[in-house]
Design a protein around this motif. Sequence first.
Motif, PDB file in Angstrom:
ATOM      1  N   THR A  21       0.842  -1.209   0.000  1.00 24.29           N
ATOM      2  CA  THR A  21       0.000   0.000   0.000  1.00 24.29           C
ATOM      3  C   THR A  21       0.870   1.250   0.000  1.00 24.29           C
ATOM      4  O   THR A  21       0.573   2.233  -0.692  1.00 24.29           O
ATOM      5  CB  THR A  21      -0.933   0.002   1.219  1.00 24.29           C
ATOM      6  OG1 THR A  21      -1.716  -1.197   1.217  1.00 24.29           O
ATOM      7  CG2 THR A  21      -1.835   1.220   1.212  1.00 24.29           C
ATOM      8  N   LEU A  22       1.952   1.226   0.782  1.00 22.85           N
ATOM      9  CA  LEU A  22       2.858   2.376   0.800  1.00 22.85           C
ATOM     10  C   LEU A  22       3.596   2.510  -0.533  1.00 22.85           C
ATOM     11  O   LEU A  22       3.827   3.624  -1.014  1.00 22.85           O
ATOM     12  CB  LEU A  22       3.853   2.237   1.948  1.00 22.85           C
ATOM     13  CG  LEU A  22       3.258   2.279   3.364  1.00 22.85           C
ATOM     14  CD1 LEU A  22       4.347   2.036   4.407  1.00 22.85           C
ATOM     15  CD2 LEU A  22       2.548   3.598   3.623  1.00 22.85           C
ATOM     16  N   LEU A  23       3.971   1.407  -1.147  1.00 24.43           N
ATOM     17  CA  LEU A  23       4.640   1.467  -2.441  1.00 24.43           C
ATOM     18  C   LEU A  23       3.724   2.028  -3.522  1.00 24.43           C
ATOM     19  O   LEU A  23       4.194   2.679  -4.466  1.00 24.43           O
ATOM     20  CB  LEU A  23       5.119   0.072  -2.847  1.00 24.43           C
ATOM     21  CG  LEU A  23       6.278  -0.521  -2.041  1.00 24.43           C
ATOM     22  CD1 LEU A  23       6.564  -1.941  -2.505  1.00 24.43           C
ATOM     23  CD2 LEU A  23       7.517   0.355  -2.157  1.00 24.43           C
ATOM     24  N   ALA A  24       2.446   1.807  -3.382  1.00 24.67           N
ATOM     25  CA  ALA A  24       1.493   2.281  -4.393  1.00 24.67           C
ATOM     26  C   ALA A  24       1.071   3.729  -4.176  1.00 24.67           C
ATOM     27  O   ALA A  24       0.370   4.305  -5.023  1.00 24.67           O
ATOM     28  CB  ALA A  24       0.253   1.372  -4.400  1.00 24.67           C
ATOM     29  N   GLU A  44      10.594  10.473 -12.448  1.00 22.27           N
ATOM     30  CA  GLU A  44       9.897   9.239 -12.154  1.00 22.27           C
ATOM     31  C   GLU A  44      10.449   8.591 -10.872  1.00 22.27           C
ATOM     32  O   GLU A  44      11.520   8.951 -10.383  1.00 22.27           O
ATOM     33  CB  GLU A  44      10.047   8.263 -13.321  1.00 22.27           C
ATOM     34  CG  GLU A  44       9.439   8.772 -14.623  1.00 22.27           C
ATOM     35  CD  GLU A  44       7.933   8.969 -14.517  1.00 22.27           C
ATOM     36  OE1 GLU A  44       7.299   8.205 -13.757  1.00 22.27           O
ATOM     37  OE2 GLU A  44       7.399   9.883 -15.182  1.00 22.27           O
ATOM     38  N   VAL A  45       9.693   7.637 -10.350  1.00 23.05           N
ATOM     39  CA  VAL A  45      10.143   6.888  -9.174  1.00 23.05           C
ATOM     40  C   VAL A  45      11.317   5.998  -9.590  1.00 23.05           C
ATOM     41  O   VAL A  45      11.231   5.227 -10.549  1.00 23.05           O
ATOM     42  CB  VAL A  45       9.000   6.040  -8.596  1.00 23.05           C
ATOM     43  CG1 VAL A  45       9.510   5.207  -7.425  1.00 23.05           C
ATOM     44  CG2 VAL A  45       7.846   6.925  -8.149  1.00 23.05           C
ATOM     45  N   ILE A  46      12.441   6.145  -8.883  1.00 18.54           N
ATOM     46  CA  ILE A  46      13.649   5.384  -9.232  1.00 18.54           C
ATOM     47  C   ILE A  46      13.977   4.326  -8.172  1.00 18.54           C
ATOM     48  O   ILE A  46      14.977   3.612  -8.304  1.00 18.54           O
ATOM     49  CB  ILE A  46      14.851   6.330  -9.411  1.00 18.54           C
ATOM     50  CG1 ILE A  46      15.090   7.144  -8.137  1.00 18.54           C
ATOM     51  CG2 ILE A  46      14.633   7.253 -10.596  1.00 18.54           C
ATOM     52  CD1 ILE A  46      16.319   8.037  -8.202  1.00 18.54           C
ATOM     53  N   GLY A  47      13.169   4.219  -7.150  1.00 18.46           N
ATOM     54  CA  GLY A  47      13.421   3.208  -6.132  1.00 18.46           C
ATOM     55  C   GLY A  47      12.703   3.520  -4.846  1.00 18.46           C
ATOM     56  O   GLY A  47      11.930   4.490  -4.747  1.00 18.46           O
ATOM     57  N   HIS A  48      12.972   2.716  -3.834  1.00 11.98           N
ATOM     58  CA  HIS A  48      12.366   2.923  -2.521  1.00 11.98           C
ATOM     59  C   HIS A  48      13.294   2.349  -1.449  1.00 11.98           C
ATOM     60  O   HIS A  48      14.193   1.547  -1.749  1.00 11.98           O
ATOM     61  CB  HIS A  48      10.980   2.275  -2.434  1.00 11.98           C
ATOM     62  CG  HIS A  48      11.041   0.787  -2.425  1.00 11.98           C
ATOM     63  ND1 HIS A  48      11.113   0.033  -3.571  1.00 11.98           N
ATOM     64  CD2 HIS A  48      11.073  -0.117  -1.392  1.00 11.98           C
ATOM     65  CE1 HIS A  48      11.180  -1.245  -3.276  1.00 11.98           C
ATOM     66  NE2 HIS A  48      11.135  -1.371  -1.942  1.00 11.98           N
ATOM     67  N   ILE A  49      13.054   2.767  -0.203  1.00 14.39           N
ATOM     68  CA  ILE A  49      13.801   2.266   0.953  1.00 14.39           C
ATOM     69  C   ILE A  49      12.785   1.797   1.987  1.00 14.39           C
ATOM     70  O   ILE A  49      11.934   2.583   2.428  1.00 14.39           O
ATOM     71  CB  ILE A  49      14.708   3.357   1.559  1.00 14.39           C
ATOM     72  CG1 ILE A  49      15.711   3.864   0.521  1.00 14.39           C
ATOM     73  CG2 ILE A  49      15.449   2.831   2.773  1.00 14.39           C
ATOM     74  CD1 ILE A  49      16.563   5.029   1.014  1.00 14.39           C
ATOM     75  N   SER A  57      10.208   4.857   2.208  1.00 17.54           N
ATOM     76  CA  SER A  57      10.625   6.107   1.564  1.00 17.54           C
ATOM     77  C   SER A  57      10.665   5.888   0.059  1.00 17.54           C
ATOM     78  O   SER A  57      11.398   5.023  -0.434  1.00 17.54           O
ATOM     79  CB  SER A  57      12.003   6.544   2.070  1.00 17.54           C
ATOM     80  OG  SER A  57      11.964   6.869   3.440  1.00 17.54           O
ATOM     81  N   LEU A  58       9.862   6.650  -0.681  1.00 21.52           N
ATOM     82  CA  LEU A  58       9.851   6.585  -2.130  1.00 21.52           C
ATOM     83  C   LEU A  58      10.865   7.595  -2.682  1.00 21.52           C
ATOM     84  O   LEU A  58      10.939   8.740  -2.207  1.00 21.52           O
ATOM     85  CB  LEU A  58       8.458   6.894  -2.671  1.00 21.52           C
ATOM     86  CG  LEU A  58       7.347   5.908  -2.294  1.00 21.52           C
ATOM     87  CD1 LEU A  58       6.027   6.326  -2.942  1.00 21.52           C
ATOM     88  CD2 LEU A  58       7.710   4.490  -2.712  1.00 21.52           C
ATOM     89  N   LEU A  59      11.624   7.172  -3.688  1.00 19.09           N
ATOM     90  CA  LEU A  59      12.679   7.999  -4.265  1.00 19.09           C
ATOM     91  C   LEU A  59      12.274   8.423  -5.673  1.00 19.09           C
ATOM     92  O   LEU A  59      12.023   7.586  -6.535  1.00 19.09           O
ATOM     93  CB  LEU A  59      14.002   7.225  -4.304  1.00 19.09           C
ATOM     94  CG  LEU A  59      14.457   6.586  -2.987  1.00 19.09           C
ATOM     95  CD1 LEU A  59      15.764   5.815  -3.186  1.00 19.09           C
ATOM     96  CD2 LEU A  59      14.602   7.626  -1.892  1.00 19.09           C
TER      97      LEU A  59
END
Length: 205
Positions: A21-24, A44-49, A57-59
């Motif tokens: 859900t957080l990734l979306a 654009e989104v290049i990754g996440h932590i 954390s969305l990057l």
Amino acid sequence: MPELTDAQPTDSQPAKPTDATLLAAVDLARTALLEITSDDTIGEVIGHIDEGDLVVSLLFDCLMTGYPGWRWTVSLSRVDENSEPKVLETELTPGDDSLLAPEWVPWSDRLVDDDIAADADESDYDESDDDEIDDDPDDDSDDDPESVEDDADDSLDALDALDGIDFDEALAAAELNPGETTEAEADADHGAPQPPTRSRRARRP
């Protein structure tokens, strides 16, 4: 008595998958970024932590000029698996190959470095003065003590020549006989060349 042994670590629990859900929640994160920057700087989104405990954390790629390798970071969280994502923090963070500023040096340390450099320059300047050669090797008046004494004697002789003059008496005489000064000035004026005078011709009858 049985021998004591070190306790063996138990098998670690498998890592929990990142909260989907957080990734979306990309739109929520982008909307939060628009409060601190313009849309044309967000890529654009290049990754996440995965921060753990329902925190992700969305990057986003940073498109600002002068910030290559940097990324916009939006930290999202949920209280539990049934709640909606919330924004915790938005910031601009450097990546692994980003362009960074030089390491910050405290003002007190910079001041010490400047003082050391100034002392080194001053010492170099003093050594260069010692190595300089006199332009006139024959002129040793500054180094000869006899020449210094001769100059002092000349100054004393010039003062001795004025010892026989009574300046107070000369000034008093000038005040008692002001006419002599006026006559002397008049004689000086008569002795000086005078401009020609215009002569008038007699008019004819």
